[in-house]
Design an enzyme around this catalytic site. Structure first.
Site: not given
Length: 276
Positions: A12, A43-44, A75, A159, A194
């Site tokens: 993602s 995405y979560g 994941n 990030e 990840t």
């Protein structure tokens, strides 16, 4: 652009680059396409149906680029979309293609790293709430007890390239302590995101020496190597010029600026315009 016969690696956003880095290091001879759906990350925060639809669109885009095999290096996508794609899409629409995830390879080997039969799983809220690791580990090792801990601050720290700074120490220790408080017998921790391999040095600083730490990057790379050995019908389709191509649904300049944090070297990506 159609780059034929490559292994597709999807995430993602950026985290899958840690998995791709290990894959490319272990299997440098193959052609690869990495795709990050940065325009729609994270995405979560989305529903099961939305995550499934986003993941399927990205997988089909990679198929269209000539990837007979796609790794979901994410994941959340592995937890909420992989099984549906494998069971409901591939047999009927893409019978000669394969899609693999990152959860099962970890679940298959975790029993080799625990003596107490108590392990911890650290991940994002979405992965923890999905209970995918609990279900997968139980399939292979029903006698293992699993404690989970969500770590909502770890991805933002990474990030924003703050994970190496002292400010990250508090949140690393906080979540590790919270996990270990759930089960004093834990002797193995799975990093179920990840992004998290980038925090391994700091995690090891606060982790008791007897507890082993499993990150997904090398595990998935080793699993892929075995898969290709056991499935020559897929392996034989993949070109071996050692080419690597990077795509993002977001802004390539922004992607390239952050990608080096995860991939370890500067890359140049292209924009993939397929979103409706």
């Amino acid at each position: 652009m159609n780059i034929q016969q490559s292994i597709g690696v999807f995430d993602s956003g950026y985290g899958g680059l840690t998995v791709f880095k290990s894959i490319a290091r272990k299997l440098p001879e193959y052609n690869y396409i990495y795709f990050g759906d940065n325009a729609r990350t994270p995405y979560g925060d989305h529903s099961f149906e939305t995550i499934y639809q986003y993941t399927l669109e990205c997988v089909e885009w990679l198929f269209a680029q000539g990837c007979p095999l796609v790794i979901l290096a994410c994941n959340t996508a592995s937890a909420k979309a992989l099984r549906s794609i494998q069971q409901n899409i591939l047999p009927f629409k893409y019978p000669d293609h394969r899609v693999l995830g990152v959860i099962r390879p970890t679940a298959e080997i975790v029993g080799d790293f625990t003596n107490t039969k108590s392990i911890g799983v650290m991940g994002t809220r979405g992965t923890v709430n999905s209970e995918s690791y609990l279900m997968e580990i139980n399939k292979f090792f029903p006698d293992i007890k699993v404690a989970q801990q969500s770590c909502p601050m770890w991805v933002p720290l990474i990030e924003n390239d703050e994970h190496r700074n002292s400010g990250a120490d508090y949140f690393v220790k906080k979540y590790v302590d919270q996990l270990l408080a759930k089960d004093e017998h834990i002797d193995c921790i799975v990093l179920a995101c990840t992004h998290y391999p980038l925090l391994v040095p700091k995690i090891k600083e606060v982790l008791p020496k007897h507890i082993s730490l499993l990150a997904q990057d090398d595990i998935v790379a080793d699993s892929l190597a075995l898969y290709l050995q056991h499935h020559p019908e897929i392996e034989s389709k993949i070109s071996k010029q050692g080419q690597q191509h990077f795509f993002t649904s977001g802004d390539p300049k922004a992607f390239d600026a952050s990608a080096s944090i995860f991939f370890g070297k500067q890359i140049v990506s292209e924009h993939a315009s397929f979103l409706k």
